[in-house]
Design an enzyme around this catalytic site. Sequence first.
Site, PDB file in Angstrom:
ATOM      1  N   GLY A 509       1.016  -1.147   0.034  1.00  0.00           N
ATOM      2  CA  GLY A 509       0.048   0.148   0.174  1.00  0.00           C
ATOM      3  C   GLY A 509       0.945   1.189  -0.005  1.00  0.00           C
ATOM      4  N   GLY A 511       3.973   1.492  -1.426  1.00  0.00           N
ATOM      5  CA  GLY A 511       4.652   1.736  -2.562  1.00  0.00           C
ATOM      6  C   GLY A 511       5.559   0.603  -2.603  1.00  0.00           C
ATOM      7  N   ASP A 623       0.523  -1.697  15.525  1.00  0.00           N
ATOM      8  CA  ASP A 623       0.204  -2.416  14.572  1.00  0.00           C
ATOM      9  C   ASP A 623       1.273  -3.865  14.509  1.00  0.00           C
ATOM     10  OD1 ASP A 623      -1.132  -3.353  12.362  1.00  0.00           O
ATOM     11  OD2 ASP A 623       0.030  -1.980  10.763  1.00  0.00           O
TER      12      ASP A 623
END
Length: 842
Positions: A509, A511, A623
């Site tokens: 997402g 790159g 995360d």
Amino acid sequence: MEKFHGDKLHKPLILLLILVLFLSYQLPSSAYTLPDKYFINCGSNININVTNRTFVGDLNSDSVSFTKQNSSVTDNRKASETPSIYQTARIFRQQSSYEFEITTNGTYLVRLHFFNSTDLSAAVFNVSASGFLLLHNFRVQNSSSSILKKEFILSIPIGKFLIYFVPRGSSFAFVNAIEVFPAPPDFISDEAAQISQTGNSNAYKGILSRALQTIHRINVGGPTLTPENDTLLRTWLPDDSYLYHPDTARNSQVYSGRPNYLDPVNEFIAPDLVYKTAKELNENASRLTNNFNITWSYDVTRNARHFIRVHFCDIVSPAQNTLRFFLYINGNFSKEINPYETVAQLATPFFIDFVVDSDDSGFMNISIGPDSGSTEQTAFLNGVEIMEMMGESNVVPLSNKSNQKSVFVIVGSVLGGLVLVCIFGGLLFIGLRRRKPKPVQSSDWSPLTAYKGSTHSNRKMPQLSKLSTEGTNNASPVPNLNLGLKIPFIEIQLATNNFDKKLQIGKGGFGNVYRGTLRNGMKVAVKRSEPGSGQGLPEFQTEIMVLSKIRHRHLVSLIGYCDEGFEMILVYEFMEKGTLRDHLYNSKQPCLSWNQRLEICNGAARGLHYLHKGASGGIIHRDVKSTNILLDENLVAKVADFGLSRSGPPDQTHVSTVVKGTFGYLDPEYFRTQQLTEKSDVYSFGVVLLEVLCARPAINPTLPREQVNLAEWGMVCKKKGLLEQIVDPSIKVQINPNSLRKFAEVAEKCLQEDAADRPTMADVAWDLEYALQLQQTAVVREPHEDSTSNASGMLSFPVLQRFPSTSAEFERDDMLTVREDDSDSVPSASEVFSQLKINNAR
Ligand SMILES: *[C@@H]1O[C@H](CO)[C@@H](O)[C@H](O)[C@H]1NC(C)=O
Ligand SMILES: *[C@@H]1O[C@H](CO)[C@@H](O)[C@H](O)[C@H]1NC(C)=O
Ligand SMILES: *[C@@H]1O[C@H](CO)[C@@H](O)[C@H](O)[C@H]1NC(C)=O
Ligand SMILES: *[C@@H]1O[C@H](CO)[C@@H](O)[C@H](O)[C@H]1NC(C)=O
Ligand SMILES: *[C@@H]1O[C@H](CO)[C@@H](O)[C@H](O)[C@H]1NC(C)=O
Ligand SMILES: *[C@@H]1O[C@H](CO)[C@@H](O)[C@H](O)[C@H]1NC(C)=O
Ligand SMILES: *[C@@H]1O[C@H](CO)[C@@H](O)[C@H](O)[C@H]1NC(C)=O
Ligand SMILES: *[C@@H]1O[C@H](CO)[C@@H](O)[C@H](O)[C@H]1NC(C)=O
Ligand SMILES: *[C@@H]1O[C@H](CO)[C@@H](O)[C@H](O)[C@H]1NC(C)=O
Ligand SMILES: *[C@@H]1O[C@H](CO)[C@@H](O)[C@H](O)[C@H]1NC(C)=O
Ligand SMILES: *[C@@H]1O[C@H](CO)[C@@H](O)[C@H](O)[C@H]1NC(C)=O
Ligand SMILES: *[C@@H]1O[C@H](CO)[C@@H](O)[C@H](O)[C@H]1NC(C)=O
């Protein structure tokens, strides 16, 4: 250059490369060059060149003014062997000042030169500046050499900078030459570990609001370095006369190459010549006693606060990771120096700063000694700087006519100090403090407020273009974040062979991710954003902010970033073995042993614990998942991807925010309440533990409904006592039942519904350590399974060259990531769910 065979290189690029190689001999510090202002030859109308600088006669200079009343000039030209700048002096018979126009805020080096000649030796005077008494009752005749240079490091705001000379009684003041020039960015940071008499250490803040006077600057193990040999015209003296027992030390072999400068260290911190020489333990002395220290005893001001900088560069070890040793300050304080904790290569300079109060002995001891746990039994030191911190108590209340001026100056500086404190108070909210040796200045932070309104997950094109059109180096979406880490775009093109498709190792997402090699030979992973990608400016900034301030063995290191034009590029240390997930399922990687899995989980837990409670404190990752735990070539786990991380003030137990994270790992309580705490990371880590145990994704929609969510399914099995049945078949035979029981217990505790019932990361790391011990005491130990070493001796795996990240490899359902506008309004849970659904449907 052999890395670039030129097959795909275009001519302009080659030209550009050559140009860059030619122009920027050193990459990070290329922005700073030694300034030519202000170098003043006092009492003269003659300009004199000394070591590449022109000392301008004070009578010639337009930019410098001084009190002309009651000042006169002395001329000693008869002493022809005396260097020219010392042949003239300006003499003041009453309180007077030199005034400099300062055009940029920052840290400055201020040097005053005095020459002890017969006609001046009667002078007794005070010197003060910026509200600090720099010299008091100063007389040159006390000095042991004929030339005296007094160096100070001061933060000076924009405006007029005055240096006051105040003669005592009927005496007079004089000065032969003055230097005032800005230090490189991040030269001195605001914070360092403060060592108490009893050896405790805690963070000291506010170094930049004090004036520092250099007392000792020592090139340990090397010769005297004169201003000609130094990047900032400093003088470094040899250490030998300070050695307590000269027999204990010997000079290391002089390093023949160039030290491997890595940010934030560059040759302005100390020149090559300091890092190329060192003192190390003299093995001969070990015949007399088998364990000893090298101690240097430095004379310092009694009962005063001192700033100490110790310089290291491992030119001693035969190989990496073979040497650890202890540094002692004043006997009671010790610190283990592991050159590879902060830098991953040999001959890489680093430094550590301390704040230490001297006692009334007037001496300060610095020692190094061996660490019995290290392979190599030695210790080394390359350089030492000791500076006295001139406190506010030293502020001179100047009297008479200049009084008003000086009062103004003092008030100004006090206010300046307050502003700094306020900014820093604001920083605490961000909660990022840094760990040595990463310099930080409060100016690193202030721009953040300017971006407060732009925390949108999409890139702010209007803002970017507005900044870019200014066409300067400041045209950056991350102004001043950490300039020391900035890497020019051209360097990154060079490192990745202009983003060669062949070097691409991941896509997501954010790159693309490329493998690359910097010019210093360091292997890196380069994450380059694509316009319109999911990961935006806030994540980019957060990642830089978090990672530039912390270093830990189990946290992936940020090497630098690039924010030129529209580029948003992050450069990390290269993690040879990719993600933890790649070693668990859905890949062709050889299977990890139970021991290895325990080591990896333990490492990751330590990394997270450091984030939560370490020196930088209070950072919540937000995360945690198996693709954000990366493995280096020795299978040492490092936590990565801090784009979503968030920090709270240490005293606050939670931060209210918008739900972010990855589906399958999300803490249900956080989901419900939006109250983010460290325990949310603990929950996610619990899911990772189950993934490691069962070798399956956190979410697998192809399974029967009750099994889709690993956390739920794992807990159901655990409660029924059926956990063994879902253990990864490939490790079932090796796993010791006690170890499994302990491990399952940890996972279960992490996955408690109620955050308060979950353990801290420290408890988790501890329990995992215990699970590892249970495994190892049970199994017949094989030499390569020694838990006290890292995983380096383990089975060698084929090198997998990847650097996946949160957002890389988005292909699976379990990788759904919730990302939202981080606006002030907190959405309801249903809004969050609808977001999830939208993402789900993608
Ligand atoms: C001093 O240096 C400047 C430039 O750095 C040069 O132009 C000048 O001629 C030099 N003066 C002397 C006396 O060498
Ligand atoms: C300073 O200069 C004034 C006149 O400009 C003179 O009267 C005075 O005596 C001088 N003071 C000293 C200490 O030289
Ligand atoms: C210099 O020496 C004098 C006496 O010789 C003494 O009173 C003074 O304190 C000394 N100053 C410093 C800075 O050592
Ligand atoms: C400094 O000057 C005084 C007086 O002339 C003299 O006694 C002393 O030896 C000098 N010190 C040095 C280092 O030259
Ligand atoms: C110089 O500084 C000292 C220490 O603060 C102070 O006691 C003394 O009065 C000052 N001398 C002059 C001439 O201001
Ligand atoms: C070390 O700490 C002890 C107290 O813990 C103290 O008595 C002793 O003086 C300290 N030693 C030094 C050198 O400061
Ligand atoms: C002085 O200039 C010479 C030649 O330009 C350079 O090699 C040297 O590094 C410079 N020295 C300093 C201290 O800047
Ligand atoms: C320092 O510079 C001087 C003058 O350029 C030179 O002669 C000397 O060799 C240098 N010292 C070292 C250690 O390189
Ligand atoms: C150490 O001892 C050896 C043999 O006695 C001697 O040759 C060498 O010079 C000694 N080295 C030092 C640094 O004293
Ligand atoms: C410095 O070390 C020496 C030798 O170990 C010791 O005698 C002295 O007390 C120490 N001083 C301080 C201030 O620790
Ligand atoms: C080295 O110095 C430290 C601090 O003074 C001390 O604790 C330690 O015992 C010393 N080691 C030896 C072998 O003298
Ligand atoms: C310089 O610092 C002062 C306060 O110390 C601040 O008010 C001013 O805005 C700063 N200027 C710049 C250009 O950063």
